[in-house]
Design an enzyme around this catalytic site. Structure first.
Site, PDB file in Angstrom:
ATOM      1  N   GLY A  16      -6.185   4.678  -5.641  1.00  0.00           N
ATOM      2  CA  GLY A  16      -4.867   5.040  -5.143  1.00  0.00           C
ATOM      3  C   GLY A  16      -4.764   5.191  -3.636  1.00  0.00           C
ATOM      4  CG  ASN A  18      -2.831  -0.170  -1.184  1.00  0.00           C
ATOM      5  OD1 ASN A  18      -2.407  -0.468  -0.074  1.00  0.00           O
ATOM      6  ND2 ASN A  18      -3.834  -0.811  -1.763  1.00  0.00           N
ATOM      7  CG  LEU A  89      -6.991  -3.568 -12.507  1.00  0.00           C
ATOM      8  CD1 LEU A  89      -8.431  -3.146 -12.778  1.00  0.00           C
ATOM      9  CD2 LEU A  89      -6.944  -4.770 -11.576  1.00  0.00           C
ATOM     10  CG  LEU A  91       0.924  -9.600 -17.830  1.00  0.00           C
ATOM     11  CD1 LEU A  91       0.360 -10.399 -16.646  1.00  0.00           C
ATOM     12  CD2 LEU A  91       0.958 -10.465 -19.084  1.00  0.00           C
ATOM     13  CG  ASN A 106       0.697  -7.291  -6.591  1.00  0.00           C
ATOM     14  OD1 ASN A 106       0.160  -6.184  -6.721  1.00  0.00           O
ATOM     15  ND2 ASN A 106       0.003  -8.416  -6.698  1.00  0.00           N
ATOM     16  CG  HIS A 108      -3.632 -11.191  -3.903  1.00  0.00           C
ATOM     17  ND1 HIS A 108      -4.159 -11.071  -5.169  1.00  0.00           N
ATOM     18  CD2 HIS A 108      -4.386 -12.130  -3.269  1.00  0.00           C
ATOM     19  CE1 HIS A 108      -5.172 -11.913  -5.301  1.00  0.00           C
ATOM     20  NE2 HIS A 108      -5.326 -12.570  -4.161  1.00  0.00           N
ATOM     21  CG  ASP A 149      -1.864 -13.140  -7.550  1.00  0.00           C
ATOM     22  OD1 ASP A 149      -1.344 -12.010  -7.509  1.00  0.00           O
ATOM     23  OD2 ASP A 149      -3.070 -13.326  -7.775  1.00  0.00           O
ATOM     24  CD  GLU A 178      -5.040  -4.288   0.163  1.00  0.00           C
ATOM     25  OE1 GLU A 178      -4.662  -3.460  -0.693  1.00  0.00           O
ATOM     26  OE2 GLU A 178      -6.075  -4.962   0.026  1.00  0.00           O
TER      27      GLU A 178
HETATM   28  C1  GRF Z   1      -6.524  -3.095  -3.236  1.00  0.00           C
HETATM   29  O1  GRF Z   1      -7.572  -3.844  -2.727  1.00  0.00           O
HETATM   30  C2  GRF Z   1      -5.401  -4.054  -3.567  1.00  0.00           C
HETATM   31  O2  GRF Z   1      -5.359  -5.171  -2.750  1.00  0.00           O
HETATM   32  C3  GRF Z   1      -5.729  -4.469  -4.929  1.00  0.00           C
HETATM   33  O3  GRF Z   1      -6.329  -3.353  -5.546  1.00  0.00           O
HETATM   34  C4  GRF Z   1      -6.859  -2.477  -4.569  1.00  0.00           C
HETATM   35  C5  GRF Z   1      -6.253  -1.117  -4.766  1.00  0.00           C
HETATM   36  O4  GRF Z   1      -6.942  -0.113  -4.140  1.00  0.00           O
HETATM   37  N1  GRF Z   1      -4.575  -5.009  -5.563  1.00  0.00           N
HETATM   38  P1  GRF Z   1      -6.382   1.381  -4.158  1.00  0.00           P
HETATM   39  O5  GRF Z   1      -6.434   1.867  -5.604  1.00  0.00           O
HETATM   40  O6  GRF Z   1      -4.996   1.358  -3.630  1.00  0.00           O
HETATM   41  O7  GRF Z   1      -7.298   2.174  -3.306  1.00  0.00           O
END
Ligand code: GRF
Length: 219
Positions: A16, A18, A89, A91, A106, A108, A149, A178
């Site tokens: 988490g 992000n 992860l 769908l 999303n 990526h 994607d 990110e």
């Molecule tokens: C990130 O690398 C993102 O690009 C991918 O999953 C990861 C998430 O990391 N989709 P976090 O759980 O936000 O630390």
């Protein structure tokens, strides 16, 4: 905060970080924040994202794999207006993709359309980038469509690949990028500045202040 704010759900399977960057960015925007994180959903009961949500008094829901089809009802129950996937992860069910079109994003960890598609997540992505000998990588933020994607790209950030990079060191640098672009893209979409056009492309692309980006993420 008032009820006119957009209500964002963040869906995450992992630690988490992000999610944290989104919470922090909205906090930093203060009264100018166009949204608040109103729900965090994870398919993993032990996901760090759920713990982070609870720390911030954000409703945190564990939605195990066999109840994936209940996602739409959960989002409705929390009056969610926008959804951000952050390392989710599972769908996303087709009914959610359809009803949140243009409001579902999303991130990526590579420069799509390269290094994307089914099975390309986490370390597989960075291993593939290094195997291909790419000199530049970096995150892509895009609207989510039915095809993995392949939704309209909102923003990308070019991160240099170093000759001594391992999947872990590259992942760390891309993740920092990110954290820089994703919250800003989400804010732009929640504010209505960035939209999905009828022709299937993103318009009103957010601008970023390069001087505020983590310095080792700038190619
Ligand atoms: C990130 O690398 C993102 O690009 C991918 O999953 C990861 C998430 O990391 N989709 P976090 O759980 O936000 O630390």
């Amino acid at each position: 905060m008032t009820d006119s704010l957009s209500r964002l759900a963040v869906l995450a399977s992992g630690g988490g970080s992000n999610l944290q960057s989104i919470i922090d960015h909205f906090d930093a925007l203060g009264p100018d924040a166009p949204a608040r994180v109103a729900l965090v959903v994870s398919d993993r009961e032990s996901a760090g994202a759920l713990a982070r949500a609870r720390t911030h008094d954000i409703p945190a829901e564990w939605l195990p794999r066999e109840r994936n089809a209940e996602l739409s009802a959960l989002l409705t129950a929390h009056r969610i207006t926008h959804v951000a996937l952050a390392g989710y992860l599972r769908l996303v069910p087709a009914d959610v993709v359809a009803s949140f079109r243009g409001r579902l994003l999303n991130v990526h960890p590579a420069l799509l359309p390269a290094f994307g598609g089914p099975g390309m997540y986490g370390h597989q992505v960075h291993e593939a980038v290094l195997r291909a000998g790419a000199t530049v990588s970096g995150p892509t933020v895009h609207f989510v469509s039915e095809k993995y994607d392949e939704g309209a790209i909102i923003a990308q950030w070019r991160v240099p690949v170093r000759t001594d990079d391992t999947p872990s060191t590259l992942a760390r640098r891309v993740l920092a990028a990110e954290h820089f672009i994703y919250p800003r893209c989400i804010a732009a979409v929640c504010a209505g500045h960035t939209t999905l056009s009828a022709d299937g492309t993103a318009s009103g692309i957010p601008t970023f202040h390069v001087d505020r980006a983590p310095s080792d993420t700038v190619a």
